[in-house]
Design an enzyme around this catalytic site. Structure first.
Site, PDB file in Angstrom:
ATOM      1  CG  HIS A   1      -1.679  -1.208   1.478  1.00  0.00           C
ATOM      2  ND1 HIS A   1      -2.577  -1.691   0.558  1.00  0.00           N
ATOM      3  CD2 HIS A   1      -1.699  -2.080   2.510  1.00  0.00           C
ATOM      4  CE1 HIS A   1      -3.128  -2.803   1.036  1.00  0.00           C
ATOM      5  NE2 HIS A   1      -2.604  -3.076   2.214  1.00  0.00           N
TER       6      HIS A   1
ATOM      7  CG  HIS B   1      -5.637  -6.255   1.731  1.00  0.00           C
ATOM      8  ND1 HIS B   1      -6.560  -5.628   2.534  1.00  0.00           N
ATOM      9  CD2 HIS B   1      -4.420  -5.938   2.228  1.00  0.00           C
ATOM     10  CE1 HIS B   1      -5.925  -4.968   3.487  1.00  0.00           C
ATOM     11  NE2 HIS B   1      -4.635  -5.136   3.326  1.00  0.00           N
TER      12      HIS B   1
END
Lengths: 335, 335
Positions: free
Chosen positions: B57, B219
């Site tokens: 991320h 995700h």
């Protein structure tokens, strides 16, 4: 099949409206013709710095308009040169008492449109000089009459010239400095997946599994050869050595720009930077500055570029001087 | 078939080495266990701000360590929670005279590991409080016992709390402020193409042409339904209205975060921002601040998120206060 969320050409104008809405204290949007100017100009600046080129490489160039970098930027359509009228109007708006310096990536369309604009500006009595950026060694061939392509090192040129312009550097000196920086800068890029084709969607070209496009261009220009992927470290070592070999032979310190081509993650780009540093250390070359991120992509291509600039001592302070633009990162040391 | 240039778990450590090499004046890398701390702490800061979570991320969270934001960040492997020992050691290193505040995205693994670390820290006599970020309305269902996922609004929480910490805010007040900000923040995300599966390569899930994953997670968690793409404006309008409807009913001014999920271009993201602003103006909602870019992606997913925070008057100065971190953009107004 991937596609862009906004495939049509109207995307450029809508996007620039967003850029101006998001950074109202830094930049101003002009429509008809379309260009961006900086809200503020350093009191010492004598020359207006103007760059531009096709869209699809954001934040290049409009994201680098502002304090310490460009006075104006001119966007073309996706992967297409801006019109010379845009360049002309933006240059008139940005001209300083010494005139205008055009920073141009070496593509035929860009060269032509900036040249036509320069002729019109000179007819208006505005002095114009040009710095041509041609850093991409993948196109460094005696057989290519058009010369090397201009790619990510344009960011370096824009940053260093912006800082020099803020010191009151005169037009001729600024042009000479820019040409010196461009001649000291070389790049190579590699892709694992093509960018999305803007209108039809899907990948603009197909790569076989396990291959890399070594020497790809920022508009998806294919490399001379598609190669087997031999792994991360050999790849980055090869890129580092090839770019280093293209710099002046006495190069002792470099600026490193690891640039994402669109879809490559910061996780990967910083790992590339680590490997580049290791390779440079083995070769006894110091790192005088760096930039890691996505600054001149080819839309959403999966890949990255490495640019090195052989750093003159006096350029380091220029690199570290502060900027206020939508996209250039914080460079100042802690206060 | 796309793949990452560095698929293996070693990528995280190599990447963090690069981050620290590139920003030596801002951050410091700790190995065994792996975490990042800030080089400098504001003299008035009484509380260490610590966040963390799975990698993939970036720049979240390690790119937001530095002046005006986090004191430490703790990376897990790609899409996996950090180990509680990392959280514990990073918190010990970052603790201020008032202790530590943990900023945790709402995922079970993160909650557990931060909780275990907090228990150990309290046993050492270090006060710990937690702010849980749970902004993703795609997971806002009474049937989901785990609650809403934490996504891009984490960036907003880290920025505002960092500025408040620099004003000398005490631990309990900082925790209350963080919880208030989190409760005033909601997000939704949409994808046109899944991220690359880190180890096997290729897309982590397949979308049929012309469909969108509306409500995707960072995700690659699939949405409740895959939907036909009905066009750009209807999509952004729907996202804006849904997120706005999830904020307190008297919301008059918002912070807007348009966040790329990895492969979506700045060209597109700023166009999204323009459309969000148009929609908010129609609803009579003011924009008090904004962030447009890729700050909490799902590796190289093609997609974007919209986060809105109902802005309290006193938060605007916090938002506009300067930072010095690797990744947070220049926010200061021109000097």
């Amino acid at each position: 099949m991937n596609r862009l969320f906004l495939p049509e050409h109207a995307a450029v104008e809508q996007s620039l409206r967003g850029l101006a809405l998001a950074h109202p204290h830094l930049i101003r949007l002009h429509q008809q013709p379309l260009y961006i100017t900086a809200r503020h100009r350093h009191a010492a600046r004598r020359v207006g710095l103007v760059s531009g080129g096709g869209s699809g490489h954001e934040p290049l160039h409009c994201g680098f308009v502002g304090q310490g970098m460009l006075d104006a930027a001119v966007p073309g359509r996706v992967f297409a040169s801006p019109h010379n009228r845009q360049v002309y109007e933006a240059s008139r708006a940005a001209a300083g008492p010494d005139g205008v310096l055009h920073i141009v990536k070496n593509y035929t369309g860009d060269r032509i449109n900036f040249r036509i604009a320069a002729e019109r500006l000179r007819a208006d009595g505005i002095a114009v000089r040009r710095v041509l950026v041609d850093d991409d060694i993948a196109t460094d061939s005696a057989e290519t009459a058009t010369g090397r392509r201009g790619t990510a090192a344009t960011v370096t040129v824009e940053k260093l010239l912006g800082a020099a312009a803020d010191q009151g550097t005169r037009l001729d000196d600024l042009a000479a400095l820019g040409t010196h920086i461009a001649s000291a800068s070389r790049s190579i890029a590699v892709a694992a997946r093509a960018q999305t084709a803007p209108f039809r969607g899907g990948e603009a070209f197909q790569l076989t599994d396990g291959t890399l496009e070594y020497g790809v261009g920022i508009h998806g220009e294919r490399a001379a050869s598609t190669e087997a992927d031999t792994g991360f470290e050999p790849l980055v070592d090869r890129m580092t050595q090839q770019v280093l070999a293209a710099l002046p032979p006495d190069t002792a310190r470099v600026l490193v720009l690891v640039g994402g081509l669109g879809a490559t993650t910061l996780l990967e780009l910083y790992a590339v930077y680590t490997q580049v540093c290791a390779r440079l250390a083995e070769d006894g070359v110091d790192v005088a500055g760096r930039l890691v991120g996505t600054f001149a992509p080819a839309l959403d291509m999966s890949g990255f570029s490495l640019s090195l600039t052989a750093m003159h001592d006096t350029w380091i302070d220029l690199w570290n001087s502060p900027t206020r633009t939508p996209a250039f990162p914080v460079t100042e040391f802690p206060r």
